[in-house]
Design a protein around this motif. Sequence first.
Motif, PDB file in Angstrom:
ATOM      1  N   SER A 216       0.829  -1.200   0.000  1.00 16.30           N
ATOM      2  CA  SER A 216       0.000   0.000   0.000  1.00 16.30           C
ATOM      3  C   SER A 216       0.869   1.257   0.000  1.00 16.30           C
ATOM      4  O   SER A 216       0.547   2.245  -0.673  1.00 16.30           O
ATOM      5  N   ARG A 219       2.248   1.726  -3.505  1.00 11.10           N
ATOM      6  CA  ARG A 219       1.209   2.216  -4.419  1.00 11.10           C
ATOM      7  C   ARG A 219       0.970   3.701  -4.209  1.00 11.10           C
ATOM      8  O   ARG A 219       0.794   4.457  -5.171  1.00 11.10           O
ATOM      9  N   GLU A 220       0.964   4.129  -2.957  1.00 14.38           N
ATOM     10  CA  GLU A 220       0.765   5.548  -2.670  1.00 14.38           C
ATOM     11  C   GLU A 220       1.924   6.378  -3.201  1.00 14.38           C
ATOM     12  O   GLU A 220       1.717   7.465  -3.770  1.00 14.38           O
ATOM     13  N   GLN A 222       3.878   5.573  -5.695  1.00 12.99           N
ATOM     14  CA  GLN A 222       3.774   5.546  -7.155  1.00 12.99           C
ATOM     15  C   GLN A 222       2.714   6.536  -7.630  1.00 12.99           C
ATOM     16  O   GLN A 222       2.923   7.252  -8.626  1.00 12.99           O
ATOM     17  N   ARG A 223       1.595   6.600  -6.923  1.00 13.42           N
ATOM     18  CA  ARG A 223       0.532   7.537  -7.291  1.00 13.42           C
ATOM     19  C   ARG A 223       1.013   8.979  -7.152  1.00 13.42           C
ATOM     20  O   ARG A 223       0.742   9.836  -8.012  1.00 13.42           O
ATOM     21  N   ALA A 224       1.758   9.262  -6.079  1.00 15.73           N
ATOM     22  CA  ALA A 224       2.278  10.611  -5.884  1.00 15.73           C
ATOM     23  C   ALA A 224       3.274  10.985  -6.974  1.00 15.73           C
ATOM     24  O   ALA A 224       3.285  12.128  -7.457  1.00 15.73           O
ATOM     25  N   LEU A 226       3.281   9.856 -10.081  1.00 15.46           N
ATOM     26  CA  LEU A 226       2.529  10.102 -11.314  1.00 15.46           C
ATOM     27  C   LEU A 226       1.872  11.480 -11.293  1.00 15.46           C
ATOM     28  O   LEU A 226       1.874  12.198 -12.298  1.00 15.46           O
ATOM     29  N   GLU A 227       1.324  11.853 -10.147  1.00 15.42           N
ATOM     30  CA  GLU A 227       0.701  13.166 -10.034  1.00 15.42           C
ATOM     31  C   GLU A 227       1.731  14.271 -10.202  1.00 15.42           C
ATOM     32  O   GLU A 227       1.467  15.297 -10.840  1.00 15.42           O
TER      33      GLU A 227
END
Length: 254
Positions: A216, A219-220, A222-224, A226-227
């Motif tokens: 988790s 994933r967080e 990775q999301r940050a 990408l943003e």
Amino acid sequence: MEQTSPPLSPRYTLPTMYDLPSEDPEEPGLPDEFHLLQPELLRQTFCPPTYEADEIFAASDLNLYYDLRHPQWYKRPDWFAVLGVPRLYDDQDLRLSYVMWQEGIAPFVVLELLSPGPEKEDLGRSLRDASQPPNKWTVYEQILRVPYYFVFNRYTDELQAFGLVHERYQPLSVTGPGFWLAAAELGLGLWWGRYQGVERLWLRWYDRDSQWILTSAEREAQRADLEQQRADLAEMEIIRLQRLLEQAGLNPDP
């Protein structure tokens, strides 16, 4: 005048963590820090794609009661997972233990982290009196019939894998980065990386594309990332458009 050597540090004169048991000296192999971190990484990355999260139960260092004739007999796997059972006991409570005659479904996979004390127990090499409980290997293979059994030695980084074939455990062959478990559509392999601030070889699960399943936190992150990349691209596009307007002799509003 006789010279005397300086006293040695207690680090060199007193027993180390390798010499002293963590708790009860009569029960070797009790959980150390690795026994806490490694099962948590396994739990976070065990995500069979054909099962919902509330249809999977995974646990570490939890009593597993397996014999109705001897209700006090149990094993305590370092990590195990069951498919097709509710995440919560009776869909409402956290389990205190896993009781086979109540649950009705045996673990799908069990993993033991080898320690010097119980190594023979984990690998089925220990002898016992007929009145005593069988060793872990016998329970997993002959009583519970767990389809997959893994044994990992963190001191040698050796991973042994066994699959149930004709009611007996047989060594599994490496496929891709590790060992593929078809029924779960997941593989278990050795991953070199940093987890909880520790860089070493860890056991973790991977998908059918041989990609390591993310935790988790990963994933967080990775999301940050990408943003941030999207924001950087948007800013670059604004700068590019401003330059085009300037080249055209136009002065865009600030």
